[in-house]
Enzyme design. Structure first.
Site, short mmCIF file in Angstrom:
data_model
loop_
_atom_site.label_atom_id
_atom_site.label_comp_id
_atom_site.label_asym_id
_atom_site.label_seq_id
_atom_site.Cartn_x
_atom_site.Cartn_y
_atom_site.Cartn_z
N PRO A 1 -9.78 2.58 -2.46
CG PRO A 1 -10.88 4.59 -2.79
CD PRO A 1 -10.65 3.53 -1.76
CD GLU A 2 -5.11 -1.36 -4.12
OE1 GLU A 2 -4.33 -1.62 -5.06
OE2 GLU A 2 -5.54 -2.24 -3.36
#
Length: 270
Positions: free
Chosen positions: A2-3
């Site tokens: 996840p960014e």
């Protein structure tokens, strides 16, 4: 992994269920995440979540007793479930709400975190040295140009440095550099102010659009309701080895930089 868009999508998704609601119970099934979950997080019990914010890739739960810090790590997700839904394997902690809902953290790789801050959370050891938010007024081309002077590291590695700017992970660094027409191998200090203006605008536009799309589902990320993010459908270079460039039809090539894969068009990016 996840960014920033995935974390922001998660924050927005769980906000209506958490902000203004009381946490009646904190259930820790597996305390051994990236760091051991501290006993201090139990202070959330009985507290109303006054605000839900984000700093970098950390989600911050603000209460009168202190602030909970949650990081999704490489494979973590937060989902809203009913209290009677049995936990699955890798469901490591629950925040049980007075509404009857549960915020449940799932993380197969256990590289996420659940931490606690008593004072100003922005002075926490993990947050105080972070660079500006890429969607804030503090971030622009002039800032990138000033920070890049005398730096010989590649521009891609430069913009992925969280001390320079937070949240520009590998997916969005590749896509922003393609959008700005910049070769990711160029030394950060060799790029002009004008091109950094273009790059900063590309970063902002791509991150904003990715958030609107609900993030990028590549392998592990799902939204708070279990549905995928759809920015993957918009990727121009990331993971596109050998595919025709959208601009010139030449093949996208893949190299390794800083132990991460990089994709770019050698014709359109100079």
């Amino acid at each position: 992994m996840p960014e920033l868009p995935e974390v922001e999508t998660t924050r927005r998704g769980i906000k209506p269920w958490l902000q203004g609601h009381a946490v009646t119970q904190v259930i820790i099934r597996q305390p051994k995440l990236r760091w051991v979950v501290p006993e201090a997080v139990m202070a959330l019990q009985g507290q109303v979540v006054r605000e839900l914010t984000r700093r970098g890739k950390y989600i911050l739960l603000h209460t009168d007793a202190g602030i909970g810090l949650i990081h999704l790590g490489m494979s973590g997700s937060l989902r809203i479930v009913d209290a009677d839904v049995a936990p699955r394997k890798h469901d490591h902690f629950d925040l049980v709400l007075a509404s009857g809902k549960v915020v449940r953290y799932h993380d197969p790789r256990r590289f996420g975190a659940f931490l606690w801050a008593d004072g100003d959370p922005l002075q926490h050891a993990l947050l105080r040295d972070l660079g500006p938010e890429p969607l804030s007024d503090m971030f622009d081309g002039d800032y990138l140009f000033a920070q890049s002077r005398q730096r010989t590291v590649s521009v891609k590695v430069f913009i992925m440095n969280a001390h320079i700017v937070v949240g520009v992970g590998n997916i969005y660094a590749n896509e922003a550099l393609f959008s700005a027409g910049i070769d990711p191998r160029c030394a950060a200090g060799s790029i002009s102010r004008e091109r950094y203006v273009q790059l900063a605008q590309a970063i902002r536009q791509i991150l904003t659009y990715a958030i609107e799309c609900g993030g990028t589902t590549l392998r592990d990320f799902v939204r708070e309701d279990g549905t995928p993010g759809y920015f993957k459908l918009e990727l121009k270079v990331y993971g596109c080895t050998g595919q025709a460039c959208a601009g010139c039809q030449n093949p996208i090539i893949q190299i390794t930089q800083g132990q991460r894969s990089t994709w770019f068009c050698p014709v359109c990016q100079t």
